[in-house]
Motif scaffolding. Structure first.
Motif, PDB file in Angstrom:
ATOM      1  N   UNK A 184     -27.251 146.511  39.654  1.00 39.59           N
ATOM      2  CA  UNK A 184     -27.585 145.251  40.328  1.00 39.59           C
ATOM      3  C   UNK A 184     -27.430 144.026  39.432  1.00 39.59           C
ATOM      4  N   UNK A 185     -27.170 144.255  38.125  1.00 41.79           N
ATOM      5  CA  UNK A 185     -27.037 143.133  37.197  1.00 41.79           C
ATOM      6  C   UNK A 185     -25.603 142.643  37.036  1.00 41.79           C
ATOM      7  N   UNK A 186     -24.676 143.188  37.824  1.00 37.98           N
ATOM      8  CA  UNK A 186     -23.297 142.699  37.789  1.00 37.98           C
ATOM      9  C   UNK A 186     -23.283 141.200  38.115  1.00 37.98           C
ATOM     10  N   UNK A 187     -22.513 140.436  37.343  1.00 37.35           N
ATOM     11  CA  UNK A 187     -22.353 139.009  37.635  1.00 37.35           C
ATOM     12  C   UNK A 187     -21.554 138.856  38.926  1.00 37.35           C
ATOM     13  N   UNK A 188     -22.127 138.160  39.904  1.00 40.97           N
ATOM     14  CA  UNK A 188     -21.423 137.932  41.172  1.00 40.97           C
ATOM     15  C   UNK A 188     -21.252 136.432  41.379  1.00 40.97           C
ATOM     16  N   UNK A 206     -30.337 132.009  44.753  1.00 40.04           N
ATOM     17  CA  UNK A 206     -30.929 133.055  43.918  1.00 40.04           C
ATOM     18  C   UNK A 206     -29.957 134.177  43.542  1.00 40.04           C
ATOM     19  N   UNK A 207     -28.986 134.475  44.410  1.00 37.66           N
ATOM     20  CA  UNK A 207     -28.099 135.620  44.158  1.00 37.66           C
ATOM     21  C   UNK A 207     -26.789 135.234  43.477  1.00 37.66           C
ATOM     22  N   UNK A 208     -26.483 133.933  43.430  1.00 35.17           N
ATOM     23  CA  UNK A 208     -25.174 133.487  42.936  1.00 35.17           C
ATOM     24  C   UNK A 208     -25.234 133.221  41.437  1.00 35.17           C
ATOM     25  N   UNK A 209     -24.417 133.959  40.677  1.00 36.94           N
ATOM     26  CA  UNK A 209     -24.450 133.876  39.216  1.00 36.94           C
ATOM     27  C   UNK A 209     -23.388 132.939  38.641  1.00 36.94           C
TER      28      UNK A 209
END
Length: 230
Positions: A184-188, A206-209
């Motif tokens: 779940x820590x993959x940069x997306x 919150x989900x966008x890296x």
């Protein structure tokens, strides 16, 4: 397909100057055409900007005229490579199977692949956004190391159209993508008409890296504003 070597170097002069106050933890990658990679590698040496390519073949060598192999990229200092961009899928016959081969080949040579996934306008209108993206992930990520991976969600209908996906919707889809990963820590990242005037809102989600930036990366001032989002 933008910028000769001379144009790329001219861009770099203005761009690097704008990064003096950019937070250290913020990763900056330029994914340039193959002809620019050599000169950019030399120009970026010692800087904080990493170098990426826009595609890579899955074989180390062979009768694949017009293709570039992973060792060719590694030799000149490339660290990242974009794989499965919607334009490669749309115009050049890229499939989930060939995407998977490229991803594994890149990783086998220490490159970090940036996997692009996303739906067309027709697929979104038909309610197929989730199923289409999930199949791209399921078929594309077979045997891929998710500890050395970046994923970019690019809704195809929002690329270069000025029709940006609402940031809340991009965040929702990226959350669904994250839920399908073993890591779940993959940069997306989000990609699709990312501009200086919407980057702050996009990056507040919150989900966008991060962001995969197209047209707005061609000018040093607009791309540096995106990199220096607030």
């Amino acid at each position: 397909m933008y910028k000769t070597q001379a144009e790329a170097q001219e861009f770099l002069k203005g761009f690097v100057m704008e990064l003096e106050d950019t937070p250290e933890e913020r990763e900056v990658v330029l994914c340039v055409p193959f002809t620019d990679l050599g000169v950019m590698s030399k120009s970026l040496h010692g800087s904080r900007v990493r170098l990426g390519a826009q595609n890579v073949h899955w074989e180390d060598s062979g009768a694949y005229t017009g293709e570039i192999s992973p060792p060719m990229l590694v030799e000149i200092g490339v660290r990242f490579v974009v794989i499965g961009h919607s334009e490669r899928r749309q115009y050049f016959g890229e499939t989930n199977e060939t995407v998977n081969l490229r991803l594994k080949a890149a990783q086998n040579h220490g490159l970090t692949p940036i996997l692009c996934v996303g739906e067309t306008k027709e697929q979104r209108d038909a309610g197929e956004t989730e199923s289409h993206i999930f199949s791209q992930l399921e078929e594309g990520l077979v045997g891929v190391d998710q500890n050395n991976l970046v994923i970019a969600y690019e809704p195809i209908w929002a690329i270069g159209t000025g029709d940006t996906c609402e940031s809340e919707e991009a965040n929702r889809v990226i959350g669904l993508i994250r839920g399908k990963l073993s890591n779940p820590n993959v940069t997306i990242q989000y990609g699709g008409s990312v501009k200086p005037d919407n980057i702050d809102e996009i990056m507040a989600q919150s989900e966008i890296d991060g962001a995969l930036v197209g047209g707005a990366s061609l000018q040093a001032d607009s791309f540096s504003r995106i990199v220096n989002y607030r």
